[in-house]
Design a protein around this motif. Structure first.
Motif, PDB file in Angstrom:
ATOM      1  N   ALA A  99       0.824  -1.338  -0.118  1.00  0.00           N
ATOM      2  CA  ALA A  99      -0.033  -0.049  -0.056  1.00  0.00           C
ATOM      3  C   ALA A  99       0.884   1.340   0.026  1.00  0.00           C
ATOM      4  O   ALA A  99       1.861   1.208   0.444  1.00  0.00           O
ATOM      5  N   TYR A 100       0.144   2.292  -0.334  1.00  0.00           N
ATOM      6  CA  TYR A 100       0.973   3.665  -0.272  1.00  0.00           C
ATOM      7  C   TYR A 100       1.215   3.869   1.200  1.00  0.00           C
ATOM      8  O   TYR A 100       0.637   3.529   2.264  1.00  0.00           O
ATOM      9  N   THR A 128      12.564  10.219  -2.209  1.00  0.00           N
ATOM     10  CA  THR A 128      12.819   8.989  -2.992  1.00  0.00           C
ATOM     11  C   THR A 128      14.419   9.380  -3.276  1.00  0.00           C
ATOM     12  O   THR A 128      14.630  10.081  -4.458  1.00  0.00           O
ATOM     13  N   GLN A 156       3.264  15.302  -1.149  1.00  0.00           N
ATOM     14  CA  GLN A 156       1.543  14.736  -1.016  1.00  0.00           C
ATOM     15  C   GLN A 156       1.182  14.539  -2.460  1.00  0.00           C
ATOM     16  O   GLN A 156       0.591  13.585  -2.827  1.00  0.00           O
ATOM     17  N   ALA A 157       1.755  15.384  -3.585  1.00  0.00           N
ATOM     18  CA  ALA A 157       1.196  15.403  -4.958  1.00  0.00           C
ATOM     19  C   ALA A 157       1.680  14.014  -5.392  1.00  0.00           C
ATOM     20  O   ALA A 157       1.205  13.297  -6.093  1.00  0.00           O
ATOM     21  N   ARG A 158       3.022  13.510  -4.970  1.00  0.00           N
ATOM     22  CA  ARG A 158       3.541  12.106  -5.608  1.00  0.00           C
ATOM     23  C   ARG A 158       3.241  11.097  -4.704  1.00  0.00           C
ATOM     24  O   ARG A 158       3.796   9.960  -4.890  1.00  0.00           O
ATOM     25  N   LEU A 159       2.448  11.188  -3.751  1.00  0.00           N
ATOM     26  CA  LEU A 159       2.048  10.169  -2.901  1.00  0.00           C
ATOM     27  C   LEU A 159       2.784   9.742  -1.848  1.00  0.00           C
ATOM     28  O   LEU A 159       2.653   9.824  -0.699  1.00  0.00           O
ATOM     29  N   SER A 160       3.817   8.887  -2.241  1.00  0.00           N
ATOM     30  CA  SER A 160       4.500   8.262  -1.125  1.00  0.00           C
ATOM     31  C   SER A 160       5.913   7.727  -1.923  1.00  0.00           C
ATOM     32  O   SER A 160       6.077   7.880  -2.984  1.00  0.00           O
ATOM     33  N   VAL A 161       6.830   7.496  -0.842  1.00  0.00           N
ATOM     34  CA  VAL A 161       8.106   6.649  -1.209  1.00  0.00           C
ATOM     35  C   VAL A 161       7.825   5.220  -1.161  1.00  0.00           C
ATOM     36  O   VAL A 161       7.138   4.900  -0.486  1.00  0.00           O
ATOM     37  N   ALA A 162       8.564   4.558  -1.695  1.00  0.00           N
ATOM     38  CA  ALA A 162       8.270   2.970  -1.937  1.00  0.00           C
ATOM     39  C   ALA A 162       8.349   2.514  -0.706  1.00  0.00           C
ATOM     40  O   ALA A 162       8.931   2.696   0.097  1.00  0.00           O
ATOM     41  N   LEU A 181       6.293  19.455   1.673  1.00  0.00           N
ATOM     42  CA  LEU A 181       5.044  18.510   1.913  1.00  0.00           C
ATOM     43  C   LEU A 181       4.210  18.340   0.665  1.00  0.00           C
ATOM     44  O   LEU A 181       3.866  17.492   0.197  1.00  0.00           O
ATOM     45  N   LYS A 182       3.853  19.419   0.220  1.00  0.00           N
ATOM     46  CA  LYS A 182       2.930  19.885  -1.205  1.00  0.00           C
ATOM     47  C   LYS A 182       3.416  18.843  -2.105  1.00  0.00           C
ATOM     48  O   LYS A 182       2.703  18.167  -2.709  1.00  0.00           O
ATOM     49  N   PHE A 183       4.680  18.747  -2.459  1.00  0.00           N
ATOM     50  CA  PHE A 183       5.447  17.906  -3.625  1.00  0.00           C
ATOM     51  C   PHE A 183       5.201  16.414  -3.203  1.00  0.00           C
ATOM     52  O   PHE A 183       4.879  15.755  -3.865  1.00  0.00           O
TER      53      PHE A 183
END
Lengths: 408, 408
Positions: free
Chosen positions: B71-72, B105, B274-280, B270-272
């Motif tokens: 999951a994210y 990342t 959140q936009a890319r959702l998450s790190v692996a 944090l805005k960026f």
């Protein structure tokens, strides 16, 4: 200890200031507080599928010996993963060469690098509204702006016709960005609609960015596996965004790709890929294995989401005043609720409502629109949990609406 | 089949056009061709450590059950990893709270998001030259430009003094970006130099971006584990870039972080995030376990790289006309070679030279400089392979230089 003089005002970039924090995050503290008070929250607000990731992902990663170096992968992606993506596309009738595929850290990075590659400050991107809110951040990161193409729930969120679309094009328009199937609408484009978009892109020299991460999730058997990539003559215009996240229920792997046959766009995206060095190595190994899993997986997952969609649709029909279009694809629907403001309603659901110790969360609609005032009474509902949970969630939504409107 | 009219000219963004493809990639086809002809290439050109990643990384990932959903993760990072980073920093005398740490990342994404957060088009960033070439892409992605602060090999690549640095500051200067220990120079800043940078940043309201991914690799026992994060009063100015890549020989995990106590910068980054959702997700689980490995690992790795440095230094001293400063940290040194142009020399080494079927690669120096004409006779040498391999590589370099200069 050194003493420094007072600081001058530190600046945040204009683009970062124009971006928004996640609208979902706003309710996180309220949700935590509600849970601390013993409330159970049913989630219709997140797009995280709960289906298990195929074990092939884990198994491939476990086969990596544990005494070696987790080294950088090649910047454009590992050849075995690029080969797997190539084979997958061949299976849906699209002929790609390895250079056409740039592996990225999720579809998100593919979108960010695409925007950085083709947008200048002030460039305009036409995006059907409502749209995935993170598009705004990716476009804004490059200094671009969204020009929303309004679609209406009453009309199934169908796109505008060619003339209306062409009237939106200015000298600053650089691209049209669509999600197909749509998030948050579930709308699936017809072949004719895709063709119209392609004609407009070609005629006006625009990029056509087609975010197709939900491609395998179309519930009408006629729809097949829709993709712009089969349209002829779009080599220079088309950039397809893809990801293993939804297709294989592997969101946390962060493996996606940007696909284009335009060599200048390939080179531009590759520059950003090289600067960030590589995508996580083990995840690429796992993702390559996912593409080799039994294709019946897609059929099973599709059938499961279709069942969930039907549960949500049936439930919503029982709630007086709720209006929505049955989604043809993806995991979402955008519903108009009979409340004054879904943002206020969500806050109220977390702070003042409970039925048998339970409440419900959805994504309030306004952040899915660029046009001021639109979406205020709408809610995005994601159907990514089990049918009994979805059923109860929709019942809670109905009870909540009734209680909210009876409150004054 | 639909027929589309001819395309108009499609535009690539100005910023992407200003970025360069990796200078190393240029030699890749030549290297492949040389290997196909049976040549063995000794690599001094890449910064990929060959030490094994601690097995804790693999083991933690293997413990994840293979029947669940990948999951994210939370957008700012997984709490267990943020906690591990916090504990690590406490160990080097830095007190952080979880909000100060944004997992990214790799250090690469931390740099990109930092640039997008604090730079506007035309913003200037002062960067000591020679510098890590990918900085140019991250800064340019945000529309910023590098103002190089020249340093000289003859002077150990020491930074300019305060007055000279302050003369470079204009109304557009937004940040000073340093790598400490330095890539490609191996230069380690003294406490006095760090303090000077901090004073200048404070006095002029500049961000101080300190890329400290090589922090554990200082070869002078006096140097300790240098970090700007212990300097007082820099809460608003300092952004530390960090990564597990070099520290734990886990480059392919793509796990890093941006650390700042400035709440506005935290929010912007944090805005960026959140936009890319998450790190692996799995990589974060593995990375958290890395921080719990025996700290003697750092000592062993440092001793090994120190040994390698000494092998390279001894070897280079045998080559007439080579000038360099002994690196105090990181895995690199920047050497001036007695050739007309290291780019041409590298090409010649791959196409016209061999000794016992072997040749050598390094990174030509010019791409490490923004100033036209600098670095043309320099080469970055990475010492990330075994001592016998390094020894042979340097011998090959010496033989190559002699043969190249004897050729006319």
């Amino acid at each position: 200890m050194p003493v420094y003089p007072a600081n001058k005002m530190m600046k945040i970039s204009v683009n970062a200031n124009c971006c928004e924090l996640s609208p979902i995050r706003k309710f996180h503290p309220l949700a935590v507080a509600a849970e601390q008070q013993g409330l159970r929250i049913f989630h219709l607000n997140i797009g995280q599928p709960d289906l298990p990731t195929p074990s092939a992902f884990y198994d491939a990663i476990r086969q990596v010996p544990n005494d070696g170096t987790v080294a950088y992968a090649p910047s454009p992606g590992m050849p075995e993963l690029i080969g797997a993506v190539e084979r997958y596309y061949r299976g849906i009738g699209v002929d790609l060469s390895p250079a056409d595929i740039l592996i990225t850290t999720g579809g998100s990075e593919a979108l960010l690098f695409t925007c950085l590659s083709i947008l200048d400050p002030g460039s305009e991107v036409i995006v059907p509204e409502p749209y995935y809110p993170n598009y705004a951040t990716f476009i804004r990161a490059a200094g671009g702006v969204i020009r929303p193409m309004q679609t209406q729930g009453e009309n199934g969120f169908r796109y505008a016709g060619r003339e209306e679309l062409e009237r939106m094009i200015t000298s600053k328009t650089r691209a049209i960005l669509v999600t197909n199937p749509g998030n948050p609408t579930g709308t699936v484009l017809t072949q004719g609609e895709m063709d119209m978009l392609a004609r407009v892109a070609k005629a006006h020299g625009l990029y056509l960015i087609s975010d197709e991460v939900y491609r395998e999730f179309c519930y009408d058997p006629q729809a097949g596996v829709p993709t712009m990539a089969t349209l002829p003559g779009l080599e220079e215009n088309l950039i397809v965004i893809d990801s293993v996240s939804k297709r294989f229920s592997a969101c946390g792997a962060r493996v996606g790709c940007a696909i284009t046959k335009n060599p200048l766009v390939q080179e531009a995206i590759l520059k950003f890929c090289q600067a960030r060095l590589s995508v996580a190595t083990l995840d690429q190994i796992g993702a390559a294995a996912l593409y080799d899993t039994d294709p019946s997986l897609f059929r099973q997952a599709r059938a499961e989401y279709c069942r969930r969609r039907d549960v949500v649709v049936q439930g919503l029909r029982q709630i007086p005043g709720v209006r929505f279009t049955i989604p043809q694809g993806a995991f979402y629907l955008m519903a108009a609720l009979p409340v004054d403001d879904t943002d206020k309603f969500q806050q109220w659901l977390l702070t003042e409502f409970a039925d048998q110790g339970q409440t419900v969360m959805f994504a309030p609609g306004a952040p899915f629109y660029a046009t001021e005032g639109r979406g205020v009474q709408e809610a995005r509902i994601a159907f990514v949990s089990s049918p009994p949970e979805l059923e109860r969630a929709i019942v809670l939504l109905g009870l909540g609406i009734a209680a909210y409107n009876a409150r004054r």
